[in-house]
Design a protein around this motif. Structure first.
Motif, mmCIF file in Angstrom:
data_model
loop_
_atom_site.group_PDB
_atom_site.id
_atom_site.type_symbol
_atom_site.label_atom_id
_atom_site.label_comp_id
_atom_site.label_asym_id
_atom_site.label_seq_id
_atom_site.Cartn_x
_atom_site.Cartn_y
_atom_site.Cartn_z
ATOM 1 N N LEU A 54 0.863 -1.187 0.000
ATOM 2 C CA LEU A 54 0.000 0.000 0.000
ATOM 3 C C LEU A 54 0.897 1.234 0.000
ATOM 4 N N VAL A 55 0.918 1.929 -1.133
ATOM 5 C CA VAL A 55 1.791 3.108 -1.199
ATOM 6 C C VAL A 55 1.028 4.342 -0.721
ATOM 7 N N ALA A 56 1.568 4.927 0.355
ATOM 8 C CA ALA A 56 0.883 6.044 1.026
ATOM 9 C C ALA A 56 1.880 7.134 1.395
ATOM 10 N N ALA A 57 2.990 7.189 0.664
ATOM 11 C CA ALA A 57 4.075 8.095 1.062
ATOM 12 C C ALA A 57 4.064 9.412 0.295
ATOM 13 N N GLY A 58 3.040 9.636 -0.518
ATOM 14 C CA GLY A 58 3.000 10.870 -1.315
ATOM 15 C C GLY A 58 2.670 12.083 -0.461
ATOM 16 N N GLY A 103 0.668 14.689 -1.535
ATOM 17 C CA GLY A 103 -0.669 15.233 -1.786
ATOM 18 C C GLY A 103 -0.671 16.677 -2.246
ATOM 19 N N GLN A 104 0.311 17.023 -3.059
ATOM 20 C CA GLN A 104 0.419 18.416 -3.540
ATOM 21 C C GLN A 104 -0.864 18.890 -4.221
ATOM 22 N N ARG A 105 -1.391 18.069 -5.120
ATOM 23 C CA ARG A 105 -2.545 18.497 -5.912
ATOM 24 C C ARG A 105 -3.817 18.611 -5.085
ATOM 25 N N LEU A 106 -3.875 17.860 -3.996
ATOM 26 C CA LEU A 106 -5.045 17.974 -3.118
ATOM 27 C C LEU A 106 -4.969 19.291 -2.333
ATOM 28 N N GLY A 107 -3.730 19.714 -2.073
ATOM 29 C CA GLY A 107 -3.513 21.042 -1.484
ATOM 30 C C GLY A 107 -4.022 21.185 -0.064
ATOM 31 N N GLY A 133 9.740 6.354 -0.571
ATOM 32 C CA GLY A 133 10.833 7.067 -1.223
ATOM 33 C C GLY A 133 10.360 8.380 -1.823
ATOM 34 N N ALA A 134 11.236 8.982 -2.630
ATOM 35 C CA ALA A 134 10.925 10.286 -3.226
ATOM 36 C C ALA A 134 9.929 10.162 -4.367
ATOM 37 N N THR A 135 9.833 8.976 -4.966
ATOM 38 C CA THR A 135 8.852 8.752 -6.033
ATOM 39 C C THR A 135 7.995 7.543 -5.664
ATOM 40 N N ALA A 152 -2.901 4.168 -1.783
ATOM 41 C CA ALA A 152 -3.754 4.603 -0.665
ATOM 42 C C ALA A 152 -4.763 5.645 -1.145
ATOM 43 N N ALA A 153 -4.386 6.389 -2.199
ATOM 44 C CA ALA A 153 -5.274 7.417 -2.731
ATOM 45 C C ALA A 153 -6.563 6.819 -3.307
ATOM 46 N N ARG A 154 -6.557 5.513 -3.604
ATOM 47 C CA ARG A 154 -7.794 4.835 -4.050
ATOM 48 C C ARG A 154 -8.433 4.207 -2.810
ATOM 49 N N LEU A 166 -11.925 5.549 -7.694
ATOM 50 C CA LEU A 166 -11.251 6.758 -8.208
ATOM 51 C C LEU A 166 -10.031 7.105 -7.359
ATOM 52 N N LYS A 167 -9.004 7.636 -8.006
ATOM 53 C CA LYS A 167 -7.814 8.072 -7.263
ATOM 54 C C LYS A 167 -8.074 9.483 -6.762
ATOM 55 N N ILE A 168 -8.111 9.638 -5.462
ATOM 56 C CA ILE A 168 -8.357 10.967 -4.887
ATOM 57 C C ILE A 168 -7.098 11.798 -5.112
HETATM 58 N N1 CTP Z 1 3.133 7.711 -3.425
HETATM 59 C C1 CTP Z 1 4.126 7.160 -2.610
HETATM 60 N N2 CTP Z 1 5.382 7.708 -2.600
HETATM 61 C C2 CTP Z 1 5.661 8.795 -3.355
HETATM 62 C C3 CTP Z 1 4.668 9.355 -4.191
HETATM 63 C C4 CTP Z 1 3.392 8.795 -4.216
HETATM 64 O O1 CTP Z 1 3.863 6.198 -1.893
HETATM 65 N N3 CTP Z 1 6.883 9.313 -3.282
HETATM 66 C C5 CTP Z 1 1.786 7.138 -3.389
HETATM 67 C C6 CTP Z 1 0.748 8.145 -2.899
HETATM 68 O O2 CTP Z 1 0.734 8.173 -1.477
HETATM 69 C C7 CTP Z 1 -0.536 7.638 -3.526
HETATM 70 C C8 CTP Z 1 -0.053 6.915 -4.784
HETATM 71 O O3 CTP Z 1 1.365 6.782 -4.679
HETATM 72 O O4 CTP Z 1 -1.232 6.735 -2.688
HETATM 73 C C9 CTP Z 1 -0.432 7.679 -6.037
HETATM 74 O O5 CTP Z 1 0.221 8.948 -6.017
HETATM 75 P P1 CTP Z 1 -0.527 10.345 -6.130
HETATM 76 O O6 CTP Z 1 -1.989 10.155 -6.291
HETATM 77 O O7 CTP Z 1 0.243 11.161 -7.113
HETATM 78 O O8 CTP Z 1 -0.340 10.937 -4.650
HETATM 79 P P2 CTP Z 1 0.623 12.095 -4.161
HETATM 80 O O9 CTP Z 1 1.968 11.918 -4.792
HETATM 81 O O10 CTP Z 1 0.538 12.139 -2.692
HETATM 82 O O11 CTP Z 1 -0.109 13.381 -4.760
HETATM 83 P P3 CTP Z 1 0.557 14.592 -5.575
HETATM 84 O O12 CTP Z 1 1.195 13.970 -6.790
HETATM 85 O O13 CTP Z 1 -0.577 15.497 -5.879
HETATM 86 O O14 CTP Z 1 1.579 15.211 -4.636
#
Ligand code: CTP
Ligand code: MG
Length: 273
Positions: free
Chosen positions: A27-31, A33-37, A104-106, A130-132, A247-249
């Motif tokens: 479960l990737v949840a490390a983003g 959330g820039q676009r959600l703001g 990680g960073a991506t 996790a966004a889904r 849907l991907k939030i």
């Molecule tokens: N994700 C992650 N690690 C990252 C970038 C993204 O685990 N370095 C995960 C996000 O947490 C999300 C999924 O990948 O569950 C899809 O990414 P996205 O919807 O783009 O989420 P965010 O990167 O958080 O949003 P944004 O691009 O708007 O910053």
């Protein structure tokens, strides 16, 4: 492509499709959330009174497909880590093993660090955003059934409703007319929007990620899902039906839609398989 060899002790249930593999969900949840703001990692953003991460986690656990759930969190996020630790306490005996890793960073790097933490004996892995957060159980089952039937890679998809065109930037002389010009129209009946969880034979996904580790920056930036890495290996990627609720939030509008699915007047009627 050859079917998965059924192996001894390969999973707790047998359906019509063959023995269930031992499944881990990444479960990737490390983003961020820039676009959600929202000014906080997306996994922490409240949806129907609970953080997005908790909806995603409960969905996975309720589906019952996973022996392990490996969650990639933003490094150093004590709030999310505590949430996962508390959820571990809630899990009944026989629930999946919960593992937490630093993302990680991506997204690709987050997947990679989770893959490195999977238990020995794992046969198949589902990579889920996790966004889904509202993915229905039925989608997890369709993906795992397909793996059990022999797929090495399987993704949930939905038909595309918009006509999709490819464009290029206009030449300097046409720039005053419009910024882009159309160069092609893909046949819509063949287009699918791709969701998660994406399911893979573990060895196949590991190989795909090992190869991607050598990508240059531009190639790495172009990776938007795991299936495309497997496609590069020449392995068939199968497609099963996804779900609109999955849907991907991503944007504030998506969050409004997700809230509506949970609480709005459509909620009770929204029981798409
Ligand atoms: N994700 C992650 N690690 C990252 C970038 C993204 O685990 N370095 C995960 C996000 O947490 C999300 C999924 O990948 O569950 C899809 O990414 P996205 O919807 O783009 O989420 P965010 O990167 O958080 O949003 P944004 O691009 O708007 O910053
Ligand atoms: Mg992102």
């Amino acid at each position: 492509m050859s079917a998965r060899e059924p192996s001894a002790g390969s999973g707790p249930e047998s359906g019509d499709h063959g023995p269930r593999p031992v499944v881990a969900v990444v479960l990737v949840a490390a983003g961020s959330g820039q676009r959600l703001g929202y000014g906080m990692p997306k996994a922490r953003v409240p949806l129907g009174g609970e953080p997005i991460l908790m909806h995603a986690l409960r969905g996975i656990v309720t589906s019952g497909v996973a022996q392990q759930v490996c969650i990639a969190l933003p490094p150093g996020d004590g709030t999310l880590r505590k949430m996962c630790d508390d959820f571990k306490g809630e899990l009944a005996d026989g629930g999946p093993l919960l593992t937490i890793v630093d993302g990680g960073a991506t997204r690709t790097e987050s997947v990679r660090s989770a893959l490195a933490a999977l238990e020995e004996g794992t046969q198949a892995v589902l990579v889920h955003d996790a966004a889904r957060a509202l993915t229905p159980e039925s989608v997890f089952h369709r993906v795992v059934d397909s793996l059990a039937a022999g797929a090495l890679a399987v993704i949930p998809v939905i038909p595309v409703v918009d006509t999709v065109k490819t464009v290029e930037a206009t030449s300097d002389e046409d720039a005053r007319i419009a910024p882009e010009v159309v160069v092609g129209t893909a046949p819509r009946e063949k287009l699918r929007a791709v969701q998660t969880p994406q399911g893979f034979d573990l060895g196949t996904l590991m190989k795909a990620h090992r190869e991607a580790a050598g990508f240059d920056e531009a190639q790495a930036a172009a990776i938007t899902d795991d299936a495309m890495l497997v496609e590069r290996l020449g392995v068939p990627v199968h497609a099963v039906r996804g779900a609109s609720q999955s849907l991907k939030i991503t944007t504030p509008l998506d969050l409004i839609i997700a809230e509506g699915l949970l609480e709005g007047p459509l909620g009770a009627r929204w029981v798409e398989g």
